[in-house]
Write a protein that holds these residues in place. Structure first.
Motif, PDB file in Angstrom:
ATOM      1  N   VAL A 286      13.025  36.378  15.699  1.00 32.40           N
ATOM      2  CA  VAL A 286      11.677  36.733  15.225  1.00 32.40           C
ATOM      3  C   VAL A 286      10.732  36.741  16.421  1.00 32.40           C
ATOM      4  O   VAL A 286      10.893  35.955  17.360  1.00 32.40           O
ATOM      5  CB  VAL A 286      11.186  35.734  14.148  1.00 32.40           C
ATOM      6  CG1 VAL A 286      10.970  34.350  14.737  1.00 32.40           C
ATOM      7  CG2 VAL A 286       9.906  36.240  13.485  1.00 32.40           C
ATOM      8  N   ASP A 287       9.746  37.643  16.385  1.00 28.99           N
ATOM      9  CA  ASP A 287       8.762  37.693  17.454  1.00 28.99           C
ATOM     10  C   ASP A 287       7.746  36.567  17.242  1.00 28.99           C
ATOM     11  O   ASP A 287       7.053  36.529  16.221  1.00 28.99           O
ATOM     12  CB  ASP A 287       8.042  39.055  17.443  1.00 28.99           C
ATOM     13  CG  ASP A 287       6.971  39.146  18.511  1.00 28.99           C
ATOM     14  OD1 ASP A 287       7.028  38.365  19.477  1.00 28.99           O
ATOM     15  OD2 ASP A 287       6.078  40.001  18.369  1.00 28.99           O
ATOM     16  N   LEU A 288       7.651  35.648  18.191  1.00 24.70           N
ATOM     17  CA  LEU A 288       6.769  34.491  18.056  1.00 24.70           C
ATOM     18  C   LEU A 288       5.296  34.865  18.080  1.00 24.70           C
ATOM     19  O   LEU A 288       4.439  34.067  17.679  1.00 24.70           O
ATOM     20  CB  LEU A 288       7.048  33.500  19.199  1.00 24.70           C
ATOM     21  CG  LEU A 288       8.461  32.927  19.273  1.00 24.70           C
ATOM     22  CD1 LEU A 288       8.604  32.049  20.502  1.00 24.70           C
ATOM     23  CD2 LEU A 288       8.801  32.152  18.008  1.00 24.70           C
ATOM     24  N   PHE A 289       4.977  36.080  18.533  1.00 25.01           N
ATOM     25  CA  PHE A 289       3.588  36.509  18.646  1.00 25.01           C
ATOM     26  C   PHE A 289       3.245  37.579  17.615  1.00 25.01           C
ATOM     27  O   PHE A 289       2.270  38.305  17.745  1.00 25.01           O
ATOM     28  CB  PHE A 289       3.323  37.034  20.064  1.00 25.01           C
ATOM     29  CG  PHE A 289       3.686  36.042  21.136  1.00 25.01           C
ATOM     30  CD1 PHE A 289       2.854  34.970  21.419  1.00 25.01           C
ATOM     31  CD2 PHE A 289       4.873  36.157  21.839  1.00 25.01           C
ATOM     32  CE1 PHE A 289       3.192  34.039  22.383  1.00 25.01           C
ATOM     33  CE2 PHE A 289       5.226  35.233  22.819  1.00 25.01           C
ATOM     34  CZ  PHE A 289       4.373  34.169  23.083  1.00 25.01           C
ATOM     35  N   PHE A 290       4.061  37.640  16.571  1.00 29.52           N
ATOM     36  CA  PHE A 290       3.898  38.655  15.545  1.00 29.52           C
ATOM     37  C   PHE A 290       2.655  38.399  14.686  1.00 29.52           C
ATOM     38  O   PHE A 290       1.954  39.319  14.289  1.00 29.52           O
ATOM     39  CB  PHE A 290       5.163  38.697  14.681  1.00 29.52           C
ATOM     40  CG  PHE A 290       5.079  39.627  13.502  1.00 29.52           C
ATOM     41  CD1 PHE A 290       4.647  40.930  13.654  1.00 29.52           C
ATOM     42  CD2 PHE A 290       5.445  39.186  12.246  1.00 29.52           C
ATOM     43  CE1 PHE A 290       4.576  41.794  12.565  1.00 29.52           C
ATOM     44  CE2 PHE A 290       5.388  40.036  11.159  1.00 29.52           C
ATOM     45  CZ  PHE A 290       4.945  41.341  11.314  1.00 29.52           C
ATOM     46  N   LYS A 291       2.399  37.143  14.388  1.00 24.76           N
ATOM     47  CA  LYS A 291       1.243  36.776  13.563  1.00 24.76           C
ATOM     48  C   LYS A 291       0.407  35.727  14.298  1.00 24.76           C
ATOM     49  O   LYS A 291       0.936  34.911  15.045  1.00 24.76           O
ATOM     50  CB  LYS A 291       1.716  36.192  12.216  1.00 24.76           C
ATOM     51  CG  LYS A 291       2.478  37.181  11.328  1.00 24.76           C
ATOM     52  CD  LYS A 291       1.543  38.169  10.699  1.00 24.76           C
ATOM     53  CE  LYS A 291       2.282  39.142   9.781  1.00 24.76           C
ATOM     54  NZ  LYS A 291       2.874  38.482   8.607  1.00 24.76           N
ATOM     55  N   ASP A 292      -0.903  35.750  14.025  1.00 22.07           N
ATOM     56  CA  ASP A 292      -1.812  34.819  14.707  1.00 22.07           C
ATOM     57  C   ASP A 292      -1.444  33.363  14.453  1.00 22.07           C
ATOM     58  O   ASP A 292      -1.503  32.528  15.356  1.00 22.07           O
ATOM     59  CB  ASP A 292      -3.258  35.070  14.257  1.00 22.07           C
ATOM     60  CG  ASP A 292      -3.814  36.375  14.816  1.00 22.07           C
ATOM     61  OD1 ASP A 292      -3.206  36.921  15.750  1.00 22.07           O
ATOM     62  OD2 ASP A 292      -4.845  36.854  14.305  1.00 22.07           O
ATOM     63  N   PHE A 293      -1.059  33.041  13.206  1.00 23.48           N
ATOM     64  CA  PHE A 293      -0.770  31.643  12.887  1.00 23.48           C
ATOM     65  C   PHE A 293       0.486  31.158  13.600  1.00 23.48           C
ATOM     66  O   PHE A 293       0.627  29.966  13.881  1.00 23.48           O
ATOM     67  CB  PHE A 293      -0.644  31.424  11.371  1.00 23.48           C
ATOM     68  CG  PHE A 293       0.487  32.169  10.714  1.00 23.48           C
ATOM     69  CD1 PHE A 293       1.788  31.693  10.766  1.00 23.48           C
ATOM     70  CD2 PHE A 293       0.246  33.347  10.017  1.00 23.48           C
ATOM     71  CE1 PHE A 293       2.832  32.369  10.155  1.00 23.48           C
ATOM     72  CE2 PHE A 293       1.286  34.033   9.408  1.00 23.48           C
ATOM     73  CZ  PHE A 293       2.570  33.543   9.478  1.00 23.48           C
ATOM     74  N   MET A 294       1.391  32.072  13.930  1.00 21.39           N
ATOM     75  CA  MET A 294       2.589  31.676  14.668  1.00 21.39           C
ATOM     76  C   MET A 294       2.230  31.296  16.104  1.00 21.39           C
ATOM     77  O   MET A 294       2.743  30.317  16.646  1.00 21.39           O
ATOM     78  CB  MET A 294       3.610  32.815  14.663  1.00 21.39           C
ATOM     79  CG  MET A 294       4.136  33.160  13.281  1.00 21.39           C
ATOM     80  SD  MET A 294       5.181  34.626  13.280  1.00 21.39           S
ATOM     81  CE  MET A 294       6.576  34.061  14.247  1.00 21.39           C
ATOM     82  N   VAL A 295       1.321  32.072  16.703  1.00 16.20           N
ATOM     83  CA  VAL A 295       0.855  31.746  18.051  1.00 16.20           C
ATOM     84  C   VAL A 295       0.094  30.422  18.031  1.00 16.20           C
ATOM     85  O   VAL A 295       0.235  29.580  18.918  1.00 16.20           O
ATOM     86  CB  VAL A 295      -0.050  32.866  18.605  1.00 16.20           C
ATOM     87  CG1 VAL A 295      -0.401  32.592  20.064  1.00 16.20           C
ATOM     88  CG2 VAL A 295       0.618  34.221  18.471  1.00 16.20           C
ATOM     89  N   ALA A 296      -0.730  30.241  16.984  1.00 17.07           N
ATOM     90  CA  ALA A 296      -1.531  29.015  16.862  1.00 17.07           C
ATOM     91  C   ALA A 296      -0.635  27.789  16.771  1.00 17.07           C
ATOM     92  O   ALA A 296      -0.930  26.745  17.370  1.00 17.07           O
ATOM     93  CB  ALA A 296      -2.440  29.105  15.640  1.00 17.07           C
TER      94      ALA A 296
END
Length: 321
Positions: A286-296
């Protein structure tokens, strides 16, 4: 560029937590409450009789990986408590939160979270073996792990994985979720061969699928919209959209954090090593930077672990010795 620029937030977050004098005990409570909140969610789902994969308000894969990470973090925390006041209460809460989080991860049906659980198990085994030298506990944990692995391997979700692997290696790459991921990864490599340095640009992966590349590369995209929003791998996503320069930069970031953890392994670096390596494992599918909450999540957990390293107030919390 927003998700990648968000990584810079690690710096002001660390400065803010140092200014507020965050202690290890407070960081531990944050992790415990995160686990217990997942326990409350699990209880609500059980009472509601929810069927299918548990995903809260997000994608089941990201949610399952997050739950596995919190469960593993609390499992490791439970082994690090020695002389802290209310030791057994805190250990009990940590283990309760860990069990709840790991159960939520299991119910999410996320197969990639198995890698995160394996990392947590290895961290705990390593600590018990090299620090406590308690072979009895080690054997007991080993038996529990084998039993849990056998139980999970008998579920329909993991049997489907075996089927998909067989089809993929037989040439049916676009069959099932695993096969489609393999197709997306082949497409990323093909795009990188044309734009090797900087890729096609961040946020452009889905548009690349609507261009000539799928046909040119001989890739089958089976999506209702005609494209997927991500390459289902942080590494192949970086390769396709930022080229080899972006991929190398991403790996350099992970390498620096892992190095910092290993250099401070005796003073709590185990937590940072687990968090970063867990994101690296989850990032395979999965792309870790796909969604803002994942980056957060990555930014917050990494910042907390870095602040943990900067404190000498063990308060009964010890790293690997």
């Amino acid at each position: 560029m927003k998700p990648y620029l968000t990584l810079i937030a690690i710096i002001p977050l660390i400065l803010a937590m140092r200014t507020l004098n965050f202690r290890r005990s407070e960081i531990s409570l944050i992790a415990i409450f995160a686990g217990l909140s997942l326990g409350a969610y699990a209880l609500s789902e059980v009472c509601a009789g929810t069927r299918g994969r548990w995903d809260a308000t997000e994608n089941a894969v990201e949610f399952g990986n997050y739950a596995a990470l919190i469960g593993g973090l609390l499992l490791i925390l439970g082994t690090q408590l020695h002389t802290v006041r209310w030791k057994w209460l805190i250990i009990g809460l940590s283990l309760a939160g860990s069990v709840a989080a790991l159960y939520v991860s299991y119910k999410s049906g996320t197969r990639s979270s198995v890698g995160v659980v394996l990392l947590a198990t290895l961290c705990v085994f390593g600590y018990i073996l090299f620090s406590l030298k308690n072979w009895g506990v080690l054997v007991l944990l080993g038996v529990c792990f084998v039993c849990a692995a056998f139980t999970i391997s008998e579920t329909g979700r993991f049997r489907a994985l075996e089927t998909e692997l067989s089809k993929a290696f037989a040439g049916g790459y676009s069959s099932g979720s695993l096969g489609q991921r393999l197709e997306l990864w082949r497409l990323s490599g093909c795009i990188a061969s044309e734009f090797p340095v900087l890729g096609v640009g961040t946020g452009s992966f889905k548009y690349a699928q609507l261009d000539h590349w799928p046909k040119t590369c001989g890739v089958g995209i089976r999506a209702s919209k005609g494209y997927f929003s991500q390459a289902h791998s942080v590494y192949f996503q970086a390769l396709a959209t930022m080229g080899y320069l972006g991929l190398v930069s991403l790996m350099a970031l992970f390498a620096m954090l892992i190095s910092a953890a290993l250099l401070n392994i005796r003073s709590g670096g185990l937590f940072l090593a687990f968090v970063v390596s867990s994101f690296m494992v989850a990032g395979i599918t999965v792309d870790l930077f796909f969604k803002d909450f994942m980056v957060a999540r990555f930014v917050l957990l990494t910042s907390l672990c870095l602040v943990w390293l900067q404190h000498n107030d063990t308060g009964g919390l010890k790293g690997v010795t």
